[in-house]
Design an enzyme around this catalytic site. Structure first.
Site, PDB file in Angstrom:
ATOM      1  N   GLU A 168       4.584  -5.558  11.890  1.00  0.00           N
ATOM      2  CA  GLU A 168       3.625  -4.342  11.602  1.00  0.00           C
ATOM      3  C   GLU A 168       2.303  -4.527  10.771  1.00  0.00           C
ATOM      4  OE1 GLU A 168       4.201  -1.569  13.127  1.00  0.00           O
ATOM      5  OE2 GLU A 168       6.237  -1.906  13.719  1.00  0.00           O
ATOM      6  N   GLY A 198       2.198  -6.021   6.884  1.00  0.00           N
ATOM      7  CA  GLY A 198       1.263  -6.741   6.260  1.00  0.00           C
ATOM      8  C   GLY A 198      -0.010  -7.078   7.030  1.00  0.00           C
ATOM      9  N   SER A 199      -0.769  -7.985   6.398  1.00  0.00           N
ATOM     10  CA  SER A 199      -1.977  -8.567   7.200  1.00  0.00           C
ATOM     11  C   SER A 199      -1.675  -9.254   8.228  1.00  0.00           C
ATOM     12  CB  SER A 199      -2.889  -9.265   6.323  1.00  0.00           C
ATOM     13  OG  SER A 199      -2.408 -10.480   5.935  1.00  0.00           O
ATOM     14  N   ASN A 236       0.827  -1.146   0.013  1.00  0.00           N
ATOM     15  CA  ASN A 236       0.108  -0.093   0.075  1.00  0.00           C
ATOM     16  C   ASN A 236       0.664   1.277  -0.001  1.00  0.00           C
ATOM     17  OD1 ASN A 236       0.630  -0.988   2.598  1.00  0.00           O
ATOM     18  ND2 ASN A 236      -0.742   0.567   3.391  1.00  0.00           N
ATOM     19  N   GLU A 238     -11.000  -5.741   9.184  1.00  0.00           N
ATOM     20  CA  GLU A 238     -10.294  -4.567   8.680  1.00  0.00           C
ATOM     21  C   GLU A 238     -10.830  -4.181   7.073  1.00  0.00           C
ATOM     22  OE1 GLU A 238      -6.008  -2.030   8.296  1.00  0.00           O
ATOM     23  OE2 GLU A 238      -5.983  -4.117   8.666  1.00  0.00           O
TER      24      GLU A 238
END
Length: 455
Positions: A207, A185-186, A112, A329
């Site tokens: 993160e 990431g996820s 992103n 999310e």
């Protein structure tokens, strides 16, 4: 990959990265390369999801330049030996802590903010004196290619190497032995990384993300609140890990809040041509997001086009906590708006969810601010602002609980990629016999006395 890792371990073990001058030169070289290739980087990210050169600079490159400048300026201080107090039991001696690099590090970036989320941890790793194997996200393929070309053509691969690829390459990397793994990431993928690292007891920084709440109270500055909130939500088309995920707005101002949101979105005129909006990263995520839009609850927006991966900035009203969009999310340009009358009740609801990466509070009431900060656990946040906490490198950035492990930015990033080695240094000119055999009551009495003085 295996040979590269072996080469990096040899390079590190030969103490090549221990010199502060080596680190500073590497950081300055990286900044120069980024600056000289800004146009190439701009073109690559625009091809991937239409991010403008303005947003690429403000959201990504400027933060990296600042990180590098701060690291080169403060590196000597960060890496200095830290003297600490020595207790009486160890008299006479001195104690100090030596920051040292961890070794060969693996950094897995996210799609992103592909430049910022790849290079920011790499900058911290360089500053701390490590070697780096960087795996950028494969989704923005042009960006990944530009990162690989920039690094692999200008740095010794035994020090800094980029490896491209998807799941197979990442899986192979995770099967190797590293001294540190940094992943952005996820949550589901974060768990896979954590499990892989556990096999070698490799320290990990994760993160991740989560549903970051926003609370808008009845005594906020409504126009300013809406302007800041709309900007932070629709920046990068909502594809921001610390974006406001959903909003609890006080029932008494809900209608005015919605009207102001609609007005602000129209005034901002979000579209690709204006350079203030981007595409959804791929068709899979576009479809996922469209399926989250409940047509019966659309207050504004909702239009979408899979051909150019466009989803209009969208606001949903009358959303309930049990709705589908409140389960995971969102990571897109859809904002669910929920109302509340009792602050304590929504705090309980927020706390029932996994701890979020961020939380935003819009209020002019100090008591309310204190209550929320005291009762809700989250990684980072802001009062009467959103997202901008990431621009202050003096604030460690990271999650808590399911939203992440560890933090970075500024000195916090240096610490993340360092081990702090504790040293007790004792001279030979005096030797007390308290710890040696034979034991005695008087020795024990003295030891107890000394221990009481220390605590």
């Amino acid at each position: 990959m295996e040979q590269t890792i072996r080469n990096q371990r040899v390079f590190f073990n030969n103490n090549n990265t221990k010199s502060l001058s080596f680190r500073v030169l590497a950081l300055k070289k990286l900044k120069r390369l980024l600056q000289e290739n800004e146009e190439i980087l701009n073109n690559a990210i625009y091809k991937d999801f239409k991010k403008s050169s303005f947003d690429n600079y403000t959201n990504e490159l400027s933060l990296l330049y600042k990180d590098i400048d701060e690291a080169t300026k403060h590196l000597k201080k960060w890496a200095s030996i830290k003297k600490v107090t020595t207790n009486l039991v160890n008299f006479p001696s001195k104690s100090y802590i030596i920051p040292e690099p961890l070794g060969v590090t693996l950094i897995i970036g996210a799609w992103n903010y592909p430049y910022q989320l790849s290079f920011a941890p790499a900058i911290a790793a360089i500053a701390a004196g490590n070697t780096i194997l960087l795996k950028p996200s494969e989704l923005p393929i042009n960006t990944s290619n530009s990162i690989a070309k920039l690094i692999n053509e200008n740095f010794d691969p035994s020090f800094f190497k980029v490896i491209e690829g998807g799941i197979p390459e990442t899986t192979t990397l995770l099967n190797q032995k590293f001294d540190k793994i940094f992943f952005t990431g996820s949550v589901p993928v974060g768990k896979i990384v954590y499990q892989a690292a556990a096999k070698n007891l490799t320290p990990v920084t994760l993160e991740l993300g989560g549903k970051s709440p926003t609370i808008v109270t009845e005594n906020c500055d409504l126009k300013t609140t809406v302007r800041r909130l709309m900007w932070s939500k629709y920046l990068n088309a909502g594809q921001t890990c610390i974006a406001p995920d959903y909003v609890y707005v006080h029932e008494t101002i809900k209608e005015n809040f919605l009207k102001e949101c609609k007005k602000e979105i129209k005034a901002s005129n979000y579209n690709f041509e204006n350079g203030n909006y981007v595409q959804i990263i791929d068709e899979k995520n576009h479809t996922r997001l469209v399926n989250l839009i409940d047509k019966e609850k659309i207050y504004f927006g909702g239009k979408h086009n899979i051909t150019n991966r466009y989803i209009e900035p969208t606001i949903l009203k009358n959303v309930k906590d049990e709705d589908e969009i409140m389960k995971d999310e969102i990571f897109g340009p859809i904002l669910p708006v929920l109302s509340y009358t009792n602050l304590s009740e929504i705090i309980i609801k927020i706390k029932e969810r996994p701890k979020p990466l961020s939380c935003y509070i819009f209020t002019n009431d100090n008591k309310t601010r204190k209550k929320i900060l005291n009762e809700i656990s989250f990684g980072s946040g802001a009062i009467n602002e959103a997202i901008m906490q990431i621009s202050n490198s003096n604030l460690p950035f990271g999650g808590v609980g399911q939203s992440g492990i560890g933090s970075y930015h500024g000195e916090s990033g240096f610490k993340t990629f360092s081990h702090y080695k504790s040293i007790l240094e004792k001279p030979n000119w005096l030797e007390l016999n308290l710890k040696y055999f034979p034991h005695s009551k008087i020795k024990l009495k003295i030891i107890k006395f000394l221990m009481k003085l220390e605590f």
